[in-house]
Write an enzyme that holds these catalytic residues in place. Structure first.
Site, short mmCIF file in Angstrom:
data_model
loop_
_atom_site.label_atom_id
_atom_site.label_comp_id
_atom_site.label_asym_id
_atom_site.label_seq_id
_atom_site.Cartn_x
_atom_site.Cartn_y
_atom_site.Cartn_z
CG ASN A 171 71.63 -3.04 -1.78
OD1 ASN A 171 72.13 -2.61 -2.82
ND2 ASN A 171 72.32 -3.69 -0.87
CG PHE B 292 54.83 5.25 4.19
CD1 PHE B 292 55.76 5.78 3.34
CD2 PHE B 292 54.55 3.90 4.08
CE1 PHE B 292 56.42 5.01 2.40
CE2 PHE B 292 55.20 3.11 3.14
CZ PHE B 292 56.13 3.67 2.29
N GLY B 293 53.94 8.12 7.79
CA GLY B 293 53.22 9.19 8.50
C GLY B 293 54.02 10.49 8.42
CG LEU C 89 58.00 9.89 3.83
CD1 LEU C 89 58.13 8.46 3.31
CD2 LEU C 89 58.87 10.82 3.00
CG ASN C 90 51.03 10.83 4.84
OD1 ASN C 90 51.30 10.35 3.74
ND2 ASN C 90 50.41 10.15 5.78
N GLY D 49 71.25 29.41 -25.62
CA GLY D 49 72.55 28.99 -25.06
C GLY D 49 72.77 29.53 -23.66
CD GLU E 255 59.71 14.05 1.20
OE1 GLU E 255 58.50 13.96 1.44
OE2 GLU E 255 60.50 14.73 1.88
#
Ligand code: TGC
Ligand code: FAD
Length: 412
Positions: free
Chosen positions: A139, A259-260, A262-263, A368, A391
């Site tokens: 969620n 977030f650290g 994720l940077n 195709g 991310e």
């Protein structure tokens, strides 16, 4: 070169050190010779050969930007060139590596205790201990601040937390030995919430599969994906899973923790997707030169086809230069690096959007045949949709940049 080099139009190589060139060459060689041959089987059957992480470990490609603990300690740009080499083959293979290197090893290195670093990093650098990063929940995706995974004090065992809740869309979870799970813990030192209970704070826990009670950890695989089929994705269900307090990351509190991590990973994606786009350009160019329509002319002769190649090559060249610049700023630190997370949002968004746009346009050149997985182009298109989504989906990065530009946040 005497002529325009369509594989590196703006000579990004001239910005690299000799060491970075050597690392890039080595990674490209490994990926083309060892990873590419196993892709067809992995993609068609959604099977992930985890021995590739041990191979990458032997070459020093895992957690490569970390200093010490058995890691190579290379520059951010070199780390990005490794992701670019892997993603030239497939974004799914890059995902498996990014999660191990940037999200889990990077998280332990940035926020872990010395004991945790010694315990996990050397084995992870060799690809012998595999990691997964659990932030997203069924969620709560773009809004991880609302996550529900709960860590409560064990009713009888002192110094132990019980973790309960679910994570979904977690790369590597079915094969991981250690799951970095982000959960909320009541922290009376932060004051009380409106209902009088202690405020909760997000903390990271290193949940080890080995030794966990039966049924406390379930990590079912998510099957029948349309993209990233060559990587393994799953859920994490924790049911009163006991985790010792010494497995909580001591230096990560609040969203700054995930977030650290994720940077670093978002930086790797920004260069990584340029590898996928370059592969699309190379495949489309070859096809356009070979395929003939109307009086025996190759498709490459037609202006509309040339424009697609010109657009994509321009985006790949600009995106690579921008990512190298941000990598230099990242390593230099100091005043120039103020605002670095927003710079990373800018290149993650731009490079993912342009790679997806370019791949979709180049796909048309195959007519195709684009529908057959033999040509590789449709696979990149499906993968790049995922890269643009995880991310931080591109629109979320637009809002991060909008906030940085105006000072007004527009998320809620
Ligand atoms: P917000 O108020 O913006 O920030 C909360 C706290 O976090 C700090 N912060 C950061 N710190 C370091 N680096 C960053 N990039 C940071 N961004 C924010 C911020 O300073 C603040 O600190 P403090 O001390 O003041 O509390 O939080 P918000 O709830 O309003 O967040 C909004 C938003 C959109 C920025 C954020 O939620 C977001 O980025 N959403 C995207 C979610 C996301 O990226 N999920 C990724 C899951 S992992 C994954 O996808 C792996 S894929 C596998 C693979 O890579 O291959
Ligand atoms: P939602 O948050 O429901 O968003 C849906 C759409 O609404 C998006 O387009 C979004 O941009 C938009 N939207 C949401 N809020 C706003 C707003 N305020 N304003 C405007 N638009 C908005 N997560 C992990 O934690 N670890 C992993 O290893 C991991 N691996 C993944 C692997 C794969 C193959 C995939 C598909 C996902 C993975 N993810 C992982 C999850 C990924 O990070 C999330 O899918 C992503 O963050 C988006 O969350 P969501 O899917 O819940 O979408």
């Amino acid at each position: 070169p005497a002529t325009f080099d369509w594989t590196d139009p703006l000579s990004s190589k001239t910005l690299l050190t000799e060491e970075e060139k050597a690392i890039s060459d080595m990674a490209e060689r490994y990926c083309q010779e060892q990873l590419l041959p196993r892709l067809e089987e992995g993609y068609r059957n959604e099977s992930y050969d985890k021995s590739q992480l041990e191979e990458m470990g032997q070459l020093g490609l895992l957690g490569a930007t970390i200093q010490g603990y058995g890691c190579a300690g290379v520059s951010s740009v070199a780390g990005g060139l490794i992701t670019k080499a892997v993603e030239r083959v497939d974004s799914g293979y890059r995902s498996g590596m990014s999660v191990q290197s940037s999200l889990v090893m990077g998280g332990i290195h940035e926020f872990g205790s010395e004991e945790q670093k010694e315990r996990f990093l050397p084995g992870m650098a060799q690809g012998k201990i595999l990691g997964a990063f659990g932030l997203t929940e069924p969620n709560h995706g773009s809004d991880p601040g609302s996550l529900e995974m709960a860590a409560t004090e064990h009713p009888t065992k002192k110094g132990v937390y019980n973790l309960s809740g679910s994570k979904t869309w977690i790369t590597n979870s079915p094969i991981a030995d250690v799951l970095l799970v982000w959960a909320k813990v009541a922290d009376p030192s932060k004051g009380t919430a409106s209902d009088g209970s202690p405020k909760k704070v997000i903390r990271g826990f290193l949940v080890e599969r080995k030794g966990a009670p039966a049924g406390a950890i379930e990590t079912p695989k998510i099957s029948n994906k349309l993209g990233l089929r060559a990587s393994i994705t799953g859920m994490i269900h924790l049911d009163n899973c006991p985790v010792p307090a010494e497995n909580m990351l001591p230096h990560a509190e609040g969203l700054r923790g995930p977030f650290g991590c994720l940077n670093q990973a978002r930086y790797g994606i920004a260069l990584g997707v340029m590898g996928a786009l370059e592969d699309c350009i190379s495949r489309a160019r070859t096809y356009a030169l070979d395929r003939k329509q109307f009086r025996g002319n190759p498709l490459a002769r037609y202006q509309l086809v040339q424009k697609k190649l010109a657009d994509a090559a321009t985006d790949a060249a600009f995106g690579t230069l921008a990512a190298i610049q941000v990598g230099r700023i990242k390593d230099a630190g100091g005043d120039a690096a103020v605002g670095l997370p927003d710079m990373i949002s800018m290149i993650k968004r731009q490079n993912c959007d342009r790679a997806l746009h370019g791949a979709r346009a180049l796909q048309e050149i195959f007519g195709g045949n684009a529908v057959s997985d033999e040509y590789g182009i449709g696979r990149h298109v499906a993968n790049l949709f995922v890269a643009q989504t995880y991310e931080g989906q591109s629109d979320i990065h637009s809002l991060i940049l909008g906030r940085a530009i105006t000072g007004v946040q527009a998320f809620a």
